[in-house]
Design an enzyme around this catalytic site. Sequence first.
Site, PDB file in Angstrom:
ATOM      1  NE  ARG A 295     109.004 -56.631 -38.031  1.00 53.01           N
ATOM      2  CZ  ARG A 295     110.095 -55.200 -38.322  1.00 53.01           C
ATOM      3  NH1 ARG A 295     110.379 -54.431 -37.529  1.00 53.01           N
ATOM      4  NH2 ARG A 295     110.695 -54.944 -39.373  1.00 53.01           N
TER       5      ARG A 295
ATOM      6  CG  ASN B 158     111.899 -58.716 -36.291  1.00 52.89           C
ATOM      7  OD1 ASN B 158     111.069 -59.403 -36.123  1.00 52.89           O
ATOM      8  ND2 ASN B 158     112.237 -57.273 -37.339  1.00 52.89           N
TER       9      ASN B 158
END
Length: 95
Positions: free
Chosen positions: A22, A40
């Site tokens: 990320r 996520n």
Amino acid sequence: MTTDPLAVHIQIEGRVQGVGYRAWCADEAKARDLSGWVRNLASGGVEAVFCGPADDVTDMLDVIWHGPRFARVTGVKEFDRPPPITGPFQVRDSA
């Protein structure tokens, strides 16, 4: 060069959690001055929306296959195109 705006909504599968994916994704998007977000998923994948000039978004779609050092992307699924998002790129909480 295509500067027409483009927005894509994708899901990235593979070893993409617990490897800094990320943060890497956000850095890459910000380097291309893209808007959108990344988070996520409970399934172990990562979901993202990228918005910006079509050439920059297309370039981002190419690099997401690489990810950070320990990531291993095995698949990318594209969903219906979302409406464009403006503002800074965000790392969101997990879904």
